[in-house]
Scaffold this motif. Structure first.
Motif, PDB file in Angstrom:
ATOM      1  N   GLY A   5       0.795  -1.223   0.000  1.00 16.46           N
ATOM      2  CA  GLY A   5       0.000   0.000   0.000  1.00 16.46           C
ATOM      3  C   GLY A   5       0.817   1.257   0.000  1.00 16.46           C
ATOM      4  N   ILE A   6       2.135   1.120  -0.108  1.00 14.48           N
ATOM      5  CA  ILE A   6       3.025   2.263   0.066  1.00 14.48           C
ATOM      6  C   ILE A   6       2.713   3.411  -0.889  1.00 14.48           C
ATOM      7  CG2 ILE A   6       4.778   1.150  -1.391  1.00 14.48           C
ATOM      8  CD1 ILE A   6       6.914   2.558   0.263  1.00 14.48           C
ATOM      9  N   LEU A   7       2.415   3.120  -2.148  1.00 15.65           N
ATOM     10  CA  LEU A   7       2.203   4.189  -3.116  1.00 15.65           C
ATOM     11  C   LEU A   7       0.848   4.858  -2.926  1.00 15.65           C
ATOM     12  CD1 LEU A   7       3.674   2.465  -6.313  1.00 15.65           C
ATOM     13  CD2 LEU A   7       4.826   3.970  -4.685  1.00 15.65           C
ATOM     14  N   GLY A   8      -0.199   4.068  -2.824  1.00 13.17           N
ATOM     15  CA  GLY A   8      -1.522   4.652  -2.658  1.00 13.17           C
ATOM     16  C   GLY A   8      -1.664   5.411  -1.353  1.00 13.17           C
ATOM     17  N   LEU A   9      -1.127   4.859  -0.258  1.00 19.85           N
ATOM     18  CA  LEU A   9      -1.221   5.550   1.024  1.00 19.85           C
ATOM     19  C   LEU A   9      -0.378   6.819   1.031  1.00 19.85           C
ATOM     20  CD1 LEU A   9      -1.096   2.478   3.438  1.00 19.85           C
ATOM     21  CD2 LEU A   9      -3.104   3.707   2.583  1.00 19.85           C
ATOM     22  N   ALA A  10       0.775   6.790   0.360  1.00 17.11           N
ATOM     23  CA  ALA A  10       1.566   8.014   0.240  1.00 17.11           C
ATOM     24  C   ALA A  10       0.776   9.103  -0.478  1.00 17.11           C
ATOM     25  CB  ALA A  10       2.870   7.726  -0.506  1.00 17.11           C
ATOM     26  N   SER A  11       0.032   8.723  -1.514  1.00 19.28           N
ATOM     27  CA  SER A  11      -0.751   9.729  -2.241  1.00 19.28           C
ATOM     28  C   SER A  11      -1.809  10.361  -1.342  1.00 19.28           C
ATOM     29  CB  SER A  11      -1.401   9.094  -3.479  1.00 19.28           C
ATOM     30  OG  SER A  11      -2.475   8.236  -3.139  1.00 19.28           O
ATOM     31  N   LEU A  12      -2.400   9.568  -0.437  1.00 22.34           N
ATOM     32  CA  LEU A  12      -3.383  10.129   0.480  1.00 22.34           C
ATOM     33  C   LEU A  12      -2.739  11.130   1.432  1.00 22.34           C
ATOM     34  CD1 LEU A  12      -5.492   6.948   1.352  1.00 22.34           C
ATOM     35  CD2 LEU A  12      -6.115   8.826  -0.188  1.00 22.34           C
ATOM     36  N   LEU A  13      -1.570  10.791   1.955  1.00 24.60           N
ATOM     37  CA  LEU A  13      -0.877  11.727   2.850  1.00 24.60           C
ATOM     38  C   LEU A  13      -0.437  12.978   2.104  1.00 24.60           C
ATOM     39  CD1 LEU A  13       1.332   9.324   5.013  1.00 24.60           C
ATOM     40  CD2 LEU A  13      -0.914  10.287   5.542  1.00 24.60           C
ATOM     41  N   LEU A  14      -0.207  12.854   0.796  1.00 25.80           N
ATOM     42  CA  LEU A  14       0.208  14.002  -0.021  1.00 25.80           C
ATOM     43  C   LEU A  14      -0.971  14.860  -0.466  1.00 25.80           C
ATOM     44  CD1 LEU A  14       2.901  12.152  -2.142  1.00 25.80           C
ATOM     45  CD2 LEU A  14       3.364  14.111  -0.655  1.00 25.80           C
ATOM     46  N   GLY A  15      -2.198  14.467  -0.149  1.00 30.69           N
ATOM     47  CA  GLY A  15      -3.341  15.321  -0.439  1.00 30.69           C
ATOM     48  C   GLY A  15      -4.433  14.718  -1.294  1.00 30.69           C
ATOM     49  N   ALA A  16      -4.232  13.530  -1.842  1.00 26.39           N
ATOM     50  CA  ALA A  16      -5.292  12.899  -2.622  1.00 26.39           C
ATOM     51  C   ALA A  16      -6.515  12.677  -1.733  1.00 26.39           C
ATOM     52  CB  ALA A  16      -4.813  11.580  -3.208  1.00 26.39           C
TER      53      ALA A  16
ATOM     54  N   ASP B 130      -4.286  -7.092   3.304  1.00 32.56           N
ATOM     55  CA  ASP B 130      -4.125  -7.019   4.754  1.00 32.56           C
ATOM     56  C   ASP B 130      -3.012  -6.039   5.132  1.00 32.56           C
ATOM     57  OD1 ASP B 130      -6.114  -8.914   5.044  1.00 32.56           O
ATOM     58  OD2 ASP B 130      -4.714 -10.600   5.221  1.00 32.56           O
ATOM     59  N   ALA B 131      -1.894  -6.080   4.398  1.00 33.96           N
ATOM     60  CA  ALA B 131      -0.774  -5.182   4.702  1.00 33.96           C
ATOM     61  C   ALA B 131      -1.169  -3.735   4.469  1.00 33.96           C
ATOM     62  CB  ALA B 131       0.439  -5.550   3.846  1.00 33.96           C
ATOM     63  N   THR B 132      -1.913  -3.460   3.389  1.00 36.91           N
ATOM     64  CA  THR B 132      -2.335  -2.090   3.105  1.00 36.91           C
ATOM     65  C   THR B 132      -3.251  -1.571   4.204  1.00 36.91           C
ATOM     66  OG1 THR B 132      -2.128  -2.438   0.722  1.00 36.91           O
ATOM     67  CG2 THR B 132      -3.518  -0.613   1.447  1.00 36.91           C
ATOM     68  N   ARG B 133      -4.202  -2.405   4.627  1.00 34.04           N
ATOM     69  CA  ARG B 133      -5.109  -1.973   5.707  1.00 34.04           C
ATOM     70  C   ARG B 133      -4.325  -1.687   6.989  1.00 34.04           C
ATOM     71  NH1 ARG B 133      -8.123  -6.666   3.894  1.00 34.04           N
ATOM     72  NH2 ARG B 133      -9.841  -6.047   2.499  1.00 34.04           N
ATOM     73  N   ALA B 134      -3.368  -2.560   7.318  1.00 37.90           N
ATOM     74  CA  ALA B 134      -2.589  -2.360   8.544  1.00 37.90           C
ATOM     75  C   ALA B 134      -1.764  -1.085   8.468  1.00 37.90           C
ATOM     76  CB  ALA B 134      -1.686  -3.567   8.780  1.00 37.90           C
ATOM     77  N   ASN B 135      -1.147  -0.817   7.310  1.00 33.80           N
ATOM     78  CA  ASN B 135      -0.344   0.398   7.170  1.00 33.80           C
ATOM     79  C   ASN B 135      -1.218   1.647   7.178  1.00 33.80           C
ATOM     80  OD1 ASN B 135       2.322  -0.635   7.071  1.00 33.80           O
ATOM     81  ND2 ASN B 135       1.952  -1.390   5.002  1.00 33.80           N
ATOM     82  N   ALA B 136      -2.418   1.558   6.625  1.00 38.13           N
ATOM     83  CA  ALA B 136      -3.337   2.701   6.683  1.00 38.13           C
ATOM     84  C   ALA B 136      -3.710   3.004   8.130  1.00 38.13           C
ATOM     85  CB  ALA B 136      -4.578   2.413   5.857  1.00 38.13           C
ATOM     86  N   GLU B 137      -3.983   1.956   8.897  1.00 40.36           N
ATOM     87  CA  GLU B 137      -4.327   2.157  10.309  1.00 40.36           C
ATOM     88  C   GLU B 137      -3.153   2.754  11.073  1.00 40.36           C
ATOM     89  OE1 GLU B 137      -5.905  -0.464  14.169  1.00 40.36           O
ATOM     90  OE2 GLU B 137      -5.742  -1.376  12.173  1.00 40.36           O
ATOM     91  N   ASN B 138      -1.925   2.275  10.794  1.00 37.79           N
ATOM     92  CA  ASN B 138      -0.744   2.814  11.482  1.00 37.79           C
ATOM     93  C   ASN B 138      -0.517   4.283  11.181  1.00 37.79           C
ATOM     94  OD1 ASN B 138      -0.212   0.330  12.615  1.00 37.79           O
ATOM     95  ND2 ASN B 138       1.291  -0.272  11.061  1.00 37.79           N
ATOM     96  N   ASN B 139      -1.027   4.749  10.036  1.00 36.13           N
ATOM     97  CA  ASN B 139      -0.866   6.156   9.655  1.00 36.13           C
ATOM     98  C   ASN B 139      -2.131   6.980   9.891  1.00 36.13           C
ATOM     99  OD1 ASN B 139       1.915   6.635   8.108  1.00 36.13           O
ATOM    100  ND2 ASN B 139       1.214   4.555   7.652  1.00 36.13           N
ATOM    101  N   ALA B 140      -3.061   6.403  10.650  1.00 35.98           N
ATOM    102  CA  ALA B 140      -4.294   7.099  11.034  1.00 35.98           C
ATOM    103  C   ALA B 140      -5.050   7.622   9.820  1.00 35.98           C
ATOM    104  CB  ALA B 140      -3.983   8.246  12.006  1.00 35.98           C
ATOM    105  N   ILE B 141      -5.080   6.847   8.742  1.00 35.75           N
ATOM    106  CA  ILE B 141      -5.819   7.215   7.538  1.00 35.75           C
ATOM    107  C   ILE B 141      -7.250   6.712   7.673  1.00 35.75           C
ATOM    108  CG2 ILE B 141      -6.005   6.846   5.046  1.00 35.75           C
ATOM    109  CD1 ILE B 141      -2.965   6.681   4.957  1.00 35.75           C
TER     110      ILE B 141
END
Length: 297
Positions: A173-184, A198-209
């Motif tokens: 999820g690194i690319l899509g989640l980065a885009s959200l933090l960048l303003g998408a 599962d990894a994308t969901r966990a990383n989103a939760e860790n970044n409070a998305i």
């Protein structure tokens, strides 16, 4: 525990037969690597395959007699009429904490002017930056690989507030989640591996998305019609095969970044997307290429 590893240089045509011979000898794991250290064994459709000089590696119980193993493999190769393309060598691989070793070598990475990728177990070096806290878990994508880095720097420059983003082959999820933090505003992540979701969901939760800002899925029929940005960091062959399907998801005037491409594969990938995309000059890093451009109106 330690392992006895055997390495047999050969050609791609003989790898299946040698793998069977290794397994019959008690091998616990088989790996194919390129003798000349090329990155992948993944040719573009219709081109000459890579890895004309392949080394097959096998792992055995460390108590096995190495000389006897070499003799057995030489006899098997003689029976199969296979000549080694170099000396057969063995070595003892000492046991180690691979997870700890990997964690020790995964450091924060600056990806452009705004974005940092930071391991979840370390404090960001620049707290004022946009910091994506990452634990890749069982899915690919940490920012350390040149293709991921190339895509992250592109997102750092190109993500605009309110953009909708498709991360095609999302992995961690690194690319899509980065885009959200960048303003998408929204991101959809597509992958064929349930562990990636599962990894994308966990990383989103860790970044409070907020979960309302992203979706992850296995079926492309669940995607929305079109997106402002698409980033696809997979492999050159699938990129070519999926060119029409990917471009149909990009709105006219939308921007796209393609990676997972070796330098010698770039022309074939560009050709596959030329009916829809006007490309900018490519970017390269350590033998890998990013192709980016805009969909014609």
């Amino acid at each position: 525990m330690p392992w006895l590893q055997i390495k047999i240089p050969t050609s791609p045509d003989h790898t299946d037969a040698l793998e069977d011979a290794l397994l019959l000898a008690g091998c616990q794991a088989v790996t194919l690597v390129d003798t000349e250290d090329q990155p992948v064994f993944e040719p573009i459709r219709g081109t000459t395959p890579l890895w004309q000089h392949t080394t097959i590696q096998g792992l055995f119980d460390h108590q096995l007699d190495a000389d006897a193993l070499v003799n057995r493999m030489q006899q098997a190769m003689c029976a199969l009429n296979i000549d080694a393309r170099g000396p057969i060598v063995t070595e003892i691989l000492e046991d180690k904490d691979w997870e700890r070793s990997w964690m020790d070598n995964f450091k924060p990475i600056a990806c452009g002017d705004r974005l940092w990728i930071c391991p979840s177990w370390l404090e960001p070096p620049n707290p004022a930056a946009i910091n994506l806290r990452l634990d890749p878990g069982l899915a690919f994508g940490t920012g350390t690989h040149p293709t991921t880095y190339l895509c992250l720097t592109w997102l750092d420059r190109n993500t605009q507030p309110g953009d909708t983003v498709l991360d095609y082959g999302c992995g961690s999820g690194i690319l899509g989640l980065a885009s959200l933090l960048l303003g998408a505003s929204r991101m959809d992540g597509l992958d064929i591996d349930p562990q990636a979701l599962d990894a994308t969901r966990a990383n989103a939760e860790n970044n409070a998305i907020d979960p309302s800002r992203y979706r992850v899925m296995l079926d492309d029929r669940d995607l929305v019609d079109q997106y402002d940005l698409i980033v696809a960091n997979i492999l050159a062959g699938p990129l070519c095969d999926l060119s029409s399907a990917i471009c149909q998801r990009l709105r006219p005037g939308g921007r796209i970044a393609l990676s997972g491409i070796l330098e010698h594969q770039a022309d074939a990938v560009r050709t596959a997307y030329t009916p829809w995309i006007d490309f900018e000059p490519p970017a390269s890093h350590d033998g890998w290429v990013r192709l980016n451009g805009e969909r014609r109106n």
